[in-house]
Design an enzyme around this catalytic site. Structure first.
Site, PDB file in Angstrom:
ATOM      1  N   CYS A 193       0.809  -1.172  -0.055  1.00 11.50           N
ATOM      2  CA  CYS A 193       0.131   0.160   0.044  1.00 11.50           C
ATOM      3  C   CYS A 193       0.936   1.309   0.200  1.00 11.50           C
ATOM      4  CB  CYS A 193      -0.893   0.127   1.334  1.00 11.50           C
ATOM      5  SG  CYS A 193      -2.384  -1.359   1.075  1.00 11.50           S
ATOM      6  N   HIS A 272      12.135   1.581   6.064  1.00 13.22           N
ATOM      7  CA  HIS A 272      12.079   0.250   5.534  1.00 13.22           C
ATOM      8  C   HIS A 272      12.259  -0.825   6.733  1.00 13.22           C
ATOM      9  CE1 HIS A 272      11.642  -3.481   3.376  1.00 13.22           C
ATOM     10  NE2 HIS A 272      11.380  -2.958   2.374  1.00 13.22           N
ATOM     11  N   HIS A 357      -2.893  19.948   7.349  1.00 19.27           N
ATOM     12  CA  HIS A 357      -3.742  18.838   6.796  1.00 19.27           C
ATOM     13  C   HIS A 357      -2.985  17.357   6.968  1.00 19.27           C
ATOM     14  CE1 HIS A 357      -6.326  21.988   5.286  1.00 19.27           C
ATOM     15  NE2 HIS A 357      -5.358  22.592   4.400  1.00 19.27           N
ATOM     16  N   HIS A 361      -2.948   6.755   5.697  1.00 16.07           N
ATOM     17  CA  HIS A 361      -3.403   5.709   4.959  1.00 16.07           C
ATOM     18  C   HIS A 361      -4.518   5.178   5.348  1.00 16.07           C
ATOM     19  CE1 HIS A 361      -3.526   2.048   2.399  1.00 16.07           C
ATOM     20  NE2 HIS A 361      -3.191   1.305   3.479  1.00 16.07           N
ATOM     21  N   ASN A 394     -10.412   0.679   1.517  1.00 16.81           N
ATOM     22  CA  ASN A 394      -8.906   0.687   1.366  1.00 16.81           C
ATOM     23  C   ASN A 394      -8.523   0.369  -0.096  1.00 16.81           C
ATOM     24  OD1 ASN A 394      -6.140   0.018   1.259  1.00 16.81           O
ATOM     25  ND2 ASN A 394      -6.228  -1.475   2.953  1.00 16.81           N
TER      26      ASN A 394
END
Length: 465
Positions: A193, A272, A357, A361, A394
């Site tokens: 995603c 990561h 703002h 996700h 999603n």
């Protein structure tokens, strides 16, 4: 960026010193420096300064989110009936219903036409049809909206994690629209995603190398071919969460495009945690004991996401937070180390002082709630994420753009506002992008929310655990 600038300064110094060393030899031989030589030296310095300080800005000209037709909506009753007709066990149906009730997804979220069939058709043919329907629609929309000829596109980047055909998705777009033969195209897969911001990062890097260029970024996930029909509960969750959607983003590094651009990319920070086994396996595609392939979501997912976010904002914070917030955070860390037994909490910086703002996700209601709590945000800050999840579900890598689209349709984005996009994905990855609005956004310009923005926000139903 600092290393790049330092390298250019060093190059400039080396060239200038070399030039003047040659002039010194000339002075020794001729006794003086001529006016022509002096002017040449000044011109060289000016040229080198221009080379070092020329703009490397990346502008977001516009973007388009796919709006599925209403006939593809999947109400709760439709989904439960569908599970029943596909011969799922009653226990599995009950589990899927509980996940659906707590997901934060409303009755307007859509599935591809092939998923509406009984049984669902997950063939490659239907996956290709879904990709073509979504991407061809939004590419045509964003190009025609700004009268951009396909042959004007210099860079094309697409991402779709679970569907990776041959030829690639970028090749399909090049074929359909007739892009140039020398276009720089990259097709990303398996990135989860968070791939939407990874694609933006790749396009940014390419734009910094190739001057006066336009880049088109395409983000989506194919739902049609990735339904799970087994009994593993960790894999059944994905059947409920993921829905149909996609986004096309048009970027530029051309100075003449700045007046018409919506946003300027200020920062993009990537994290990561793949070296950690727990994080690596938190979102994992694999076959179950009956060799049925699905994507499992582990119970550790929220804690992994929180850890990835902490690492990410450690790098992002110094770039965006005012010094007062950085000092308060630093002082709390020092106090924690000095008085270790005092159980003093680490100060959480007020990111509302850095951003107007937030686009979190829309992975699920629990994800949005956890991030709001971790960053000590207000409920209003997560409104765009919740409403995008409620209406569209999603949509994986494109969810951030539905959220920004919501803020624009509400008329909340003004010139000078800063937007923080936070993406999570398999691997495990956390990526942040910071955009600065360059002009007041007209809420009357039609987008994916225009038809029903007056109905939002809505109260999301709350179910007991």
């Amino acid at each position: 960026m600092f290393k790049w600038f330092s390298f250019k300064i060093m190059t400039m110094e080396a060239l200038v010193s070399k030039y003047f060393s040659l002039q010194n030899l000339s002075v020794i031989s001729e006794g003086s420096i001529s006016v022509t030589q002096s002017l040449a030296a000044v011109a060289l310095v000016l040229m080198l300064l221009w080379f070092c300080l020329r703009s490397t800005s990346v502008y977001l000209l516009d973007y388009v989110c796919y709006l599925p037709p209403d006939n593809l909506r999947v109400p709760y009753s439709h989904m439960i009936e569908h599970f029943d007709m596909c011969n799922f066990d009653p226990e599995i149906i009950d589990f899927e219903l509980k996940v659906l009730e707590r997901s934060g997804i409303g009755v307007e979220a859509c599935m591809p036409e092939s998923v509406h069939e009984v049984p669902p058709d997950d063939s490659m043919k239907h996956a290709e049809e879904e990709v073509e329907l979504v991407l061809l629609t939004i590419v045509e929309d964003v190009l025609s909206k700004h009268k951009v000829h396909p042959k004007s596109i210099d860079i094309l980047v697409s991402n779709c994690s679970l569907f990776c055909p041959t030829p690639s998705i970028t090749s399909m777009i090049i074929n359909k629209f007739g892009f140039r033969s020398n276009i720089k195209s990259v097709n990303l897969s398996g990135m989860g995603c968070s791939a939407g911001l990874l694609s933006i990062n790749l396009a940014k890097d390419l734009l910094r190398v190739h001057k006066n260029s336009l880049a088109l970024v395409l983000s989506m996930e194919a739902v049609a071919s990735n339904g799970y029909r087994g009994k593993d509960k960790s894999k059944l969750i994905a059947n409920v969460l993921f829905r149909m959607g996609g986004a096309a983003i048009l970027l530029s590094n051309r100075k003449q495009d700045k007046p018409m651009a919506k946003y300027k990319l200020q920062h993009l920070v990537r994290t990561h945690l793949g070296s950690n086994d727990k994080a690596y396996q938190s979102i994992y595609q694999e076959p179950d004991e009956n060799e049925i392939v699905g994507v499992s979501l582990s119970r550790a997912l929220l804690s992994v996401a929180a850890s990835a976010l902490r690492t990410n904002i450690t790098d992002l914070g110094p770039l965006v937070l005012p010094y007062s917030e950085q000092l308060r955070y630093g002082w709390s860390v020092i106090c924690r180390k000095i008085w270790a037994g005092g159980n003093k909490e680490i100060y959480v910086p007020n990111f509302r002082k850095a951003f107007e703002h937030f686009c979190i996700h829309a992975g699920g209601k629990a994800v949005i709630d956890a991030i709001e709590e971790s960053l000590k945000l207000h409920k209003k800050d997560g409104e765009a994420s919740r409403m995008a999840l409620y209406r569209f579900g999603n949509t994986s890598s494109s969810s951030l753009w539905y959220e920004l689209c919501y803020l624009e349709a509400k008329g909340r984005v003004k010139k000078g506002d800063r937007v923080w996009q936070i993406a999570f994905g398999s691997g495990f990855k956390c990526n942040s992008a910071v955009w600065k609005c360059l002009s007041d956004i007209d809420p009357n310009v039609r987008n994916a929310w225009s038809d029903r923005i007056r109905l939002y926000p809505v109260e999301m139903p709350v179910f007991d655990c």
